[in-house]
Design a protein around this motif. Structure first.
Motif, mmCIF file in Angstrom:
data_model
loop_
_atom_site.group_PDB
_atom_site.id
_atom_site.type_symbol
_atom_site.label_atom_id
_atom_site.label_comp_id
_atom_site.label_asym_id
_atom_site.label_seq_id
_atom_site.Cartn_x
_atom_site.Cartn_y
_atom_site.Cartn_z
ATOM 1 N N ALA A 90 0.806 -1.227 0.000
ATOM 2 C CA ALA A 90 0.000 0.000 0.000
ATOM 3 C C ALA A 90 0.838 1.276 0.000
ATOM 4 O O ALA A 90 0.404 2.310 0.499
ATOM 5 C CB ALA A 90 -0.964 0.010 1.196
ATOM 6 N N PHE A 91 2.043 1.204 -0.550
ATOM 7 C CA PHE A 91 2.950 2.354 -0.615
ATOM 8 C C PHE A 91 3.312 2.880 0.776
ATOM 9 O O PHE A 91 3.713 4.031 0.922
ATOM 10 C CB PHE A 91 2.343 3.489 -1.458
ATOM 11 C CG PHE A 91 2.219 3.150 -2.919
ATOM 12 C CD1 PHE A 91 3.296 3.293 -3.770
ATOM 13 C CD2 PHE A 91 1.022 2.678 -3.436
ATOM 14 C CE1 PHE A 91 3.187 2.978 -5.114
ATOM 15 C CE2 PHE A 91 0.904 2.354 -4.777
ATOM 16 C CZ PHE A 91 1.986 2.502 -5.619
ATOM 17 N N ALA A 103 5.028 6.412 1.763
ATOM 18 C CA ALA A 103 4.301 7.304 2.674
ATOM 19 C C ALA A 103 4.321 6.704 4.084
ATOM 20 O O ALA A 103 4.568 5.515 4.250
ATOM 21 C CB ALA A 103 2.865 7.466 2.189
ATOM 22 N N PRO A 104 4.100 7.501 5.111
ATOM 23 C CA PRO A 104 3.696 8.906 5.054
ATOM 24 C C PRO A 104 4.843 9.890 4.890
ATOM 25 O O PRO A 104 4.624 11.098 4.804
ATOM 26 C CB PRO A 104 3.006 9.107 6.400
ATOM 27 C CG PRO A 104 3.732 8.173 7.317
ATOM 28 C CD PRO A 104 4.042 6.962 6.487
ATOM 29 N N HIS A 141 3.977 10.515 -4.037
ATOM 30 C CA HIS A 141 4.214 10.279 -5.459
ATOM 31 C C HIS A 141 4.747 11.567 -6.092
ATOM 32 O O HIS A 141 4.280 12.656 -5.753
ATOM 33 C CB HIS A 141 2.898 9.884 -6.139
ATOM 34 C CG HIS A 141 2.968 9.841 -7.630
ATOM 35 N ND1 HIS A 141 3.539 8.816 -8.320
ATOM 36 C CD2 HIS A 141 2.538 10.735 -8.578
ATOM 37 C CE1 HIS A 141 3.466 9.055 -9.613
ATOM 38 N NE2 HIS A 141 2.858 10.221 -9.804
ATOM 39 N N PRO A 142 5.783 11.468 -6.942
ATOM 40 C CA PRO A 142 6.306 10.289 -7.649
ATOM 41 C C PRO A 142 7.558 9.671 -7.036
ATOM 42 O O PRO A 142 8.382 9.100 -7.775
ATOM 43 C CB PRO A 142 6.608 10.854 -9.035
ATOM 44 C CG PRO A 142 7.087 12.257 -8.742
ATOM 45 C CD PRO A 142 6.271 12.723 -7.562
ATOM 46 N N ALA A 143 7.713 9.738 -5.717
ATOM 47 C CA ALA A 143 8.943 9.249 -5.084
ATOM 48 C C ALA A 143 9.228 7.796 -5.443
ATOM 49 O O ALA A 143 10.369 7.437 -5.775
ATOM 50 C CB ALA A 143 8.841 9.410 -3.566
ATOM 51 N N TYR A 182 -0.084 8.968 0.168
ATOM 52 C CA TYR A 182 0.974 8.883 -0.834
ATOM 53 C C TYR A 182 0.599 9.619 -2.122
ATOM 54 O O TYR A 182 1.444 10.224 -2.780
ATOM 55 C CB TYR A 182 1.302 7.420 -1.145
ATOM 56 C CG TYR A 182 2.393 7.256 -2.177
ATOM 57 C CD1 TYR A 182 3.729 7.471 -1.828
ATOM 58 C CD2 TYR A 182 2.104 6.927 -3.496
ATOM 59 C CE1 TYR A 182 4.737 7.354 -2.776
ATOM 60 C CE2 TYR A 182 3.100 6.805 -4.447
ATOM 61 C CZ TYR A 182 4.417 7.024 -4.089
ATOM 62 O OH TYR A 182 5.415 6.912 -5.025
ATOM 63 N N PHE A 183 -0.676 9.583 -2.487
ATOM 64 C CA PHE A 183 -1.101 10.214 -3.735
ATOM 65 C C PHE A 183 -1.761 11.576 -3.526
ATOM 66 O O PHE A 183 -2.373 12.117 -4.457
ATOM 67 C CB PHE A 183 -2.054 9.292 -4.496
ATOM 68 C CG PHE A 183 -1.403 8.011 -4.951
ATOM 69 C CD1 PHE A 183 -0.489 8.020 -5.983
ATOM 70 C CD2 PHE A 183 -1.696 6.809 -4.325
ATOM 71 C CE1 PHE A 183 0.124 6.849 -6.404
ATOM 72 C CE2 PHE A 183 -1.096 5.632 -4.738
ATOM 73 C CZ PHE A 183 -0.180 5.649 -5.775
ATOM 74 N N ASP A 184 -1.634 12.138 -2.344
ATOM 75 C CA ASP A 184 -2.220 13.457 -2.091
ATOM 76 C C ASP A 184 -1.695 14.469 -3.111
ATOM 77 O O ASP A 184 -0.480 14.572 -3.348
ATOM 78 C CB ASP A 184 -1.890 13.942 -0.678
ATOM 79 C CG ASP A 184 -2.754 13.272 0.379
ATOM 80 O OD1 ASP A 184 -3.624 12.468 0.009
ATOM 81 O OD2 ASP A 184 -2.535 13.544 1.582
ATOM 82 N N GLY A 185 -2.603 15.223 -3.684
ATOM 83 C CA GLY A 185 -2.219 16.244 -4.647
ATOM 84 C C GLY A 185 -2.004 15.726 -6.060
ATOM 85 O O GLY A 185 -1.709 16.523 -6.968
#
Length: 360
Positions: free
Chosen positions: A136-137, A168-169, A173-175, A269-272
């Motif tokens: 789940a990243f 995350a946290p 993304h895109p790390a 992780y995908f915020d924004g």
């Protein structure tokens, strides 16, 4: 006149068939005007088409708290990661016993990796696989990197590099895809692009799809083959399966009625990010998906990722990209994590066959 009679006959037949197709008892589904289906409660027995081992595993589900491995009840991320690794440790030990390998920690392009090779030292020196682990990243580097890689390294006689990409946290993304691409770029100094395969399960499967979209867009040669397991080339928890398996499998919560996610398992992780953009959902973009390498996709009939997997396979085939879809009967999310299942062993064999064929 004859044409009118035929049309009326066809319309009458369709209307009659539709009427006959409607449920005749109160326990059947009902349908709203917008197409929403109201599904009644029902019992789903073990599938007669699954293996005996799978039916036994299903019988044990009653002893395991639903959603335990995917809940966010432990707020501290380090504690959560340690908790999950403790839960996964018996499975890691099982994999090590079944699939003997050598494991070494290292760094590539400044990123921590785990290098896994067959115990006897016999592996293909010209080809290499990259594993992008699930979780789940947010979690599961220590455990999932091994559970996913050991059987493929041992059975396929491959050297596998598993990447400890940023999650995350702490990161967004895109790390993750940047780290995967950095390792890939470094490997190009030693291996031909067509001899590099990439695979992963769950978040790692999604990240594999992201990487396949990222490489051509950033001037890097495409990988030789991809394995997208327990995921697809569109965002998680999309499509029918997210709703259905929330009720039949229960490992993951389903979306709300308006399609929004009630729990963010990725911890932001995908915020924004635009979840429909060409990297995060390449299967939504014909010009991106056509650049994909030959791809193996696996899912299960009780997996929340089934719809993304099926949709991605369809889009790949439409784009004339070679794609193979395996849907395990009665299998849940990333069922390959359980080596006791014949279905899992079939998936390992298919994975090895896929990379042998396409990394040639």
């Amino acid at each position: 006149m004859r044409s009118t009679k035929i049309t009326l006959f066809m319309l009458t037949t369709i209307l009659a068939s539709t009427a006959l197709a409607q449920p005749t008892d109160h326990d059947g589904p009902t349908f709203d005007g917008d197409g929403t289906v109201n599904v009644p409660a029902f019992r789903l027995p073990p599938s007669a088409l699954s293996s005996q081992e799978a039916r036994q595993a299903q019988a044990m589900r009653g002893r395991i708290p639903v959603g335990e491995m995917t809940s966010n009840e432990t707020p501290d991320i380090n504690s959560r990661r340690a908790q999950l690794d403790r839960m996964m440790s018996p499975r890691v030990a099982q994999m090590k016993a079944l699939y003997p390998v050598d494991i070494k920690d290292g760094t590539i392009a400044g990123i921590r990796v785990r290098i896994i090779t067959p115990k006897d030292g016999d592996f293909d020196p010209e080809r290499i696989l990259v594993n992008l682990h699930g979780g789940a990243f947010t979690v599961c580097w220590d455990s999932c990197s091994l559970v996913e890689s050991l059987p493929i390294a041992s059975l396929g006689k491959y050297k596998i590099v598993s990447v400890d990409y940023r999650m995350a946290p702490e990161n967004r993304h895109p790390a993750g895809v940047e780290d995967a691409a950095a390792v890939y770029r470094q490997l190009l100094n030693s291996y031909k692009a067509e001899h590099i395969g990439v695979f992963g399960c769950s978040a790692g499967g999604a990240l594999t799809a992201q990487l396949a979209a990222w490489l051509p867009a950033n001037g890097l040669p495409q990988m030789g083959a991809a394995g997208i397991f327990g995921a697809g080339g569109v965002r998680f928890q999309s499509g029918d399966s997210a709703y259905v398996t929330a009720k039949t499998d229960g490992s993951f919560p389903g979306p709300a009625e308006d399609g929004t996610l009630e729990i963010d398992m990725t911890r932001g992780y995908f915020d924004g990010s635009d979840l429909d953009d060409p990297v995060l959902s390449p299967a939504l973009h014909a010009d991106v998906i056509k650049m994909f390498p030959p791809t193996l996709i696996t899912t299960g009939t009780r997996a929340m990722d089934m719809s993304p997997a099926i949709y991605t396979n369809s889009q790949l085939l439409k784009a004339d990209v070679e794609s193979t879809l395996i849907v395990g009967e009665a299998m849940g999310h990333c069922y390959q994590y359980n080596p006791a299942l014949p279905e899992s062993r079939d998936a390992y064999a298919a994975t090895v066959k896929h990379f042998r064929k396409h990394l040639d």
